[in-house]
Write an enzyme that holds these catalytic residues in place. Structure first.
Site, PDB file in Angstrom:
ATOM      1  N   ARG A 195      41.715  35.996  41.546  1.00 38.82           N
ATOM      2  CA  ARG A 195      40.957  35.131  42.940  1.00 38.82           C
ATOM      3  C   ARG A 195      39.621  35.517  42.713  1.00 38.82           C
ATOM      4  O   ARG A 195      38.400  34.994  43.126  1.00 38.82           O
ATOM      5  CB  ARG A 195      41.716  35.778  43.645  1.00 38.82           C
ATOM      6  CG  ARG A 195      43.767  35.509  44.286  1.00 38.82           C
ATOM      7  CD  ARG A 195      43.653  36.386  45.520  1.00 38.82           C
ATOM      8  NE  ARG A 195      42.190  36.235  46.027  1.00 38.82           N
ATOM      9  CZ  ARG A 195      42.091  35.540  47.264  1.00 38.82           C
ATOM     10  NH1 ARG A 195      42.826  34.395  46.839  1.00 38.82           N
ATOM     11  NH2 ARG A 195      41.387  35.168  47.998  1.00 38.82           N
ATOM     12  N   ILE A 241      44.376  44.935  56.734  1.00 41.53           N
ATOM     13  CA  ILE A 241      44.137  44.291  56.022  1.00 41.53           C
ATOM     14  C   ILE A 241      44.497  42.516  55.550  1.00 41.53           C
ATOM     15  O   ILE A 241      44.037  41.440  56.055  1.00 41.53           O
ATOM     16  CB  ILE A 241      43.361  44.571  55.423  1.00 41.53           C
ATOM     17  CG1 ILE A 241      42.796  46.311  55.002  1.00 41.53           C
ATOM     18  CG2 ILE A 241      42.339  43.899  53.820  1.00 41.53           C
ATOM     19  CD1 ILE A 241      41.098  45.444  55.967  1.00 41.53           C
ATOM     20  N   CYS A 273      48.968  34.900  46.776  1.00 39.31           N
ATOM     21  CA  CYS A 273      48.980  35.907  45.825  1.00 39.31           C
ATOM     22  C   CYS A 273      49.984  36.902  46.689  1.00 39.31           C
ATOM     23  O   CYS A 273      49.892  36.463  47.656  1.00 39.31           O
ATOM     24  CB  CYS A 273      47.494  36.048  46.274  1.00 39.31           C
ATOM     25  SG  CYS A 273      46.602  38.150  46.545  1.00 39.31           S
ATOM     26  N   LYS A 303      36.464  48.222  38.293  1.00 37.57           N
ATOM     27  CA  LYS A 303      37.216  46.731  38.083  1.00 37.57           C
ATOM     28  C   LYS A 303      35.957  46.314  39.639  1.00 37.57           C
ATOM     29  O   LYS A 303      35.689  45.053  39.162  1.00 37.57           O
ATOM     30  CB  LYS A 303      38.814  46.381  38.415  1.00 37.57           C
ATOM     31  CG  LYS A 303      38.921  44.945  39.154  1.00 37.57           C
ATOM     32  CD  LYS A 303      40.587  45.216  38.701  1.00 37.57           C
ATOM     33  CE  LYS A 303      41.224  45.527  40.001  1.00 37.57           C
ATOM     34  NZ  LYS A 303      41.300  44.347  40.807  1.00 37.57           N
ATOM     35  N   ASN A 304      36.343  46.181  40.696  1.00 41.67           N
ATOM     36  CA  ASN A 304      35.723  45.713  41.802  1.00 41.67           C
ATOM     37  C   ASN A 304      34.187  45.982  41.884  1.00 41.67           C
ATOM     38  O   ASN A 304      33.906  44.916  42.813  1.00 41.67           O
ATOM     39  CB  ASN A 304      36.715  45.993  43.335  1.00 41.67           C
ATOM     40  CG  ASN A 304      37.414  45.521  42.862  1.00 41.67           C
ATOM     41  OD1 ASN A 304      37.818  44.923  42.175  1.00 41.67           O
ATOM     42  ND2 ASN A 304      38.811  45.948  44.241  1.00 41.67           N
ATOM     43  N   ASP A 336      43.606  49.481  49.282  1.00 39.76           N
ATOM     44  CA  ASP A 336      43.582  49.449  47.682  1.00 39.76           C
ATOM     45  C   ASP A 336      45.133  50.943  47.187  1.00 39.76           C
ATOM     46  O   ASP A 336      44.957  51.486  46.587  1.00 39.76           O
ATOM     47  CB  ASP A 336      42.741  49.394  47.458  1.00 39.76           C
ATOM     48  CG  ASP A 336      42.569  48.027  46.748  1.00 39.76           C
ATOM     49  OD1 ASP A 336      41.178  47.354  46.408  1.00 39.76           O
ATOM     50  OD2 ASP A 336      42.927  47.436  47.492  1.00 39.76           O
ATOM     51  N   ARG A 386      44.671  34.821  51.960  1.00 39.81           N
ATOM     52  CA  ARG A 386      43.193  34.930  50.977  1.00 39.81           C
ATOM     53  C   ARG A 386      43.106  33.767  51.024  1.00 39.81           C
ATOM     54  O   ARG A 386      42.220  33.845  50.021  1.00 39.81           O
ATOM     55  CB  ARG A 386      43.827  35.827  50.470  1.00 39.81           C
ATOM     56  CG  ARG A 386      44.915  36.922  49.840  1.00 39.81           C
ATOM     57  CD  ARG A 386      44.973  37.897  49.124  1.00 39.81           C
ATOM     58  NE  ARG A 386      43.385  38.879  48.731  1.00 39.81           N
ATOM     59  CZ  ARG A 386      43.414  39.222  47.226  1.00 39.81           C
ATOM     60  NH1 ARG A 386      44.233  39.583  46.206  1.00 39.81           N
ATOM     61  NH2 ARG A 386      42.622  39.568  47.015  1.00 39.81           N
ATOM     62  N   PRO A 387      42.963  33.148  52.116  1.00 38.97           N
ATOM     63  CA  PRO A 387      41.273  32.077  51.711  1.00 38.97           C
ATOM     64  C   PRO A 387      40.214  33.173  51.861  1.00 38.97           C
ATOM     65  O   PRO A 387      40.098  33.855  52.007  1.00 38.97           O
ATOM     66  CB  PRO A 387      41.643  32.066  53.606  1.00 38.97           C
ATOM     67  CG  PRO A 387      41.794  32.988  54.712  1.00 38.97           C
ATOM     68  CD  PRO A 387      42.717  33.975  53.793  1.00 38.97           C
ATOM     69  N   VAL A 388      39.213  31.475  51.641  1.00 39.11           N
ATOM     70  CA  VAL A 388      38.128  31.693  51.445  1.00 39.11           C
ATOM     71  C   VAL A 388      37.067  31.027  52.099  1.00 39.11           C
ATOM     72  O   VAL A 388      36.391  30.779  52.289  1.00 39.11           O
ATOM     73  CB  VAL A 388      37.300  31.230  49.581  1.00 39.11           C
ATOM     74  CG1 VAL A 388      38.790  32.031  49.062  1.00 39.11           C
ATOM     75  CG2 VAL A 388      37.960  29.508  49.097  1.00 39.11           C
ATOM     76  N   ASP A 389      37.407  30.633  53.522  1.00 33.48           N
ATOM     77  CA  ASP A 389      36.890  30.031  54.397  1.00 33.48           C
ATOM     78  C   ASP A 389      35.691  30.640  54.229  1.00 33.48           C
ATOM     79  O   ASP A 389      34.341  30.546  54.890  1.00 33.48           O
ATOM     80  CB  ASP A 389      37.570  29.340  55.641  1.00 33.48           C
ATOM     81  CG  ASP A 389      38.228  31.329  56.152  1.00 33.48           C
ATOM     82  OD1 ASP A 389      38.525  31.957  55.665  1.00 33.48           O
ATOM     83  OD2 ASP A 389      37.667  31.815  57.381  1.00 33.48           O
ATOM     84  N   ARG A 426      46.159  44.692  34.937  1.00 34.04           N
ATOM     85  CA  ARG A 426      45.107  43.840  36.034  1.00 34.04           C
ATOM     86  C   ARG A 426      43.941  44.889  35.728  1.00 34.04           C
ATOM     87  O   ARG A 426      42.784  44.578  36.019  1.00 34.04           O
ATOM     88  CB  ARG A 426      45.459  42.850  36.667  1.00 34.04           C
ATOM     89  CG  ARG A 426      46.257  41.692  36.818  1.00 34.04           C
ATOM     90  CD  ARG A 426      46.288  41.247  37.397  1.00 34.04           C
ATOM     91  NE  ARG A 426      45.044  40.844  38.655  1.00 34.04           N
ATOM     92  CZ  ARG A 426      45.079  39.899  39.196  1.00 34.04           C
ATOM     93  NH1 ARG A 426      46.107  39.841  39.749  1.00 34.04           N
ATOM     94  NH2 ARG A 426      43.707  39.924  39.942  1.00 34.04           N
TER      95      ARG A 426
END
Ligand code: EPZ
Length: 422
Positions: free
Chosen positions: A92, A332, A116, A22-23, A310, A121-124, A402
């Site tokens: 995301r 994490i 989430c 998936k990833n 994970d 889980r920022p995207v800075d 998912r």
């Protein structure tokens, strides 16, 4: 709302085919935005997140045909440069369209992903990297508006040296994709080393990108004018592989995974051996044999090649019924113990202090009604249900769908007593 009903106590035996990762599939589908040519992608898993990503790309104008695990995509006619909130909030990974859109079209409007279950889980880091490459970015009404400076610029991002304060998998992937079409050389320092990052780099190189250092913490990308189409096959899913192996180690039995890879699961295989499993691997197969009760194993998650976050929840389920007690440290994400409450409902003995959980193994868990909260937590609850005495019913299993392709079919094939109920 669909549920899974599991009658615990069956051992697992037989063969299970592992799906594409998936990833790796999610960023590689976004890489299709980087060229007007056609991409033929194979071994794409049939997952809700992949379907959501396809829908997101199609609403931008990407032409997509799906037949089985083959996806043919072409971004020759992209009309919209938007990733709307209603799609980003459920997945995301939609943030991965940002880098490719800015790199090829000089503009993008991408909704900020909401929080989430497992953390803010920022995207800075994604944003900071694109700014370093010359993108002008402002955030308003919950959207990231990115564009290249109108005046003077040659309509391209420019190569830059970018240092990640934190190792970020999709951050690395977003900026690596953006850099493929930039003017000049980009160096990503403290980059993620996950196998899925390497798979994306392989695909981009096959499209004509000039990338080196993928798999190390320093990735160098020399920008080119254009990328071309490719035919590429997605790598196997190492987390799906690990999940089935942990399930068999907890339930006992002897299973063989096919269409997988062992060389990207070192720490997971090591922990399973420590727990008492007998593992043999060769070619695209991994075999696990488990007799008797597993031994508890300590875990500390960290970026690849260390133990993967994970896989943390799945091993916690194993530790719940293992001999001895174990310390599980999640470094994490700040809130990735949502499965603990649910495991306690099955009788598990777990004490949590900050990002550390101490699990005292018990001989048995008792089945109960429980609820999934996030993707890997749901996998943990399935494993717990497989070993609990009596029936366990898991609610909100849309989380599971998912990231796991037909999981109850694959587990039934191995002898589990599991069925989907409305
Ligand atoms: C990827 O998420 C995976 N998702 C996750 O898998 C996985 O758990 C995670 O990497 C860690 O391995 C995909 O690849 C689609 P990060 P990602 O950016 O990229 C912080 C699953 O189960 N951070 O590596 O979103 C962040 O908050 C999913 O398949 C920032 O602070 O994770 C986290 O604490 C769940 N700012 C840490 O870094 C940023 O800009 C690692 O996050 C980016 C990240």
């Amino acid at each position: 709302m669909q549920k899974l009903a599991i009658l615990g106590g069956n051992r697992l035996n037989g063969e299970v085919r592992i799906s594409g990762a998936k990833n790796a599939a999610l960023p590689i589908l976004c890489a299709g935005l980087l060229t007007g040519d056609t991409l033929q992608i194979g071994n794409v898993p049939d997952l809700n997140d992949v379907a959501t990503m396809r829908k997101l790309l199609q609403q931008m104008g990407m032409a997509i045909e799906v037949s089985g695990g083959e996806v043919v995509l072409s971004a020759a006619q992209i009309g919209k440069l938007d990733a709307p909130y209603d799609m980003v909030k459920t997945m995301r990974a939609a943030i991965l369209v940002l880098g490719p859109l800015v790199a090829r079209f000089g503009e993008a409007r991408v909704s900020l992903p909401g929080g989430c279950a497992i953390g803010s889980r920022p995207v800075d880091l994604h944003i900071k990297g694109l700014q370093a490459m010359g993108a002008e970015i402002h955030i308003e009404h919950g959207y990231i508006h990115a564009q290249l400076p109108k005046n003077g610029g040659n309509g391209r991002l420019k190569g830059a040296r970018i240092f990640f304060d934190l190792v970020s998998v999709t951050g690395t992937e977003n900026l690596m994709m953006a850099a493929t079409l930039a003017d000049g050389v980009t160096v990503l320092e403290n980059a993620a080393r996950e196998p899925e990052v390497i798979d994306l780099a392989h695909c981009l190189r096959a499209m004509g990108a000039k990338i080196s250092g993928d798999g190390t913490d320093t990735i160098t990308i020399a920008g080119v004018e254009k990328l071309h189409g490719v035919s590429y096959r997605i790598m196997p899913d190492r987390i799906e592989s690990g999940t089935f192996l942990v399930a068999a180690a907890a339930a006992g039995g002897s299973i063989t995974l096919t269409h997988t890879r062992a060389d990207i699961l070192d720490t997971v295989l090591e922990k399973l051996t420590e727990a008492g499993a007998k593992i043999t691997a060769g070619g695209d197969r991994i075999q696990l044999e488990m007799n008797g009760r597993p031994r508890a194993v300590n875990l500390r998650t960290a970026p690849y090649p260390a133990f993967p976050t994970d896989m943390q929840a799945q091993f916690m389920a194993l530790n719940c019924i293992a001999e001895g007690s174990a310390m599980v440290v999640e470094t994490i994400f700040e809130n990735r113990f949502m499965h603990v409450q649910e495991l306690r409902r099955l009788g598990a003995q777990i004490d949590v202090e900050g990002n550390t959980a101490v699990v005292s193994g018990r001989a048995h868990l008792e089945g109960a009604a429980i609820m999934a909260t996030d993707l890997r937590a749901s996998a943990c609850l399935v494993i717990a249900g497989l070993v609990a005495q009596g029936e366990t019913v898991i609610d909100r299993i849309y989380h599971l769908d998912r990231g796991y392709e037909h999981i109850e079919a694959k587990l039934s094939q191995l002898g589990a007593n599991i069925r989907r109920v409305k």
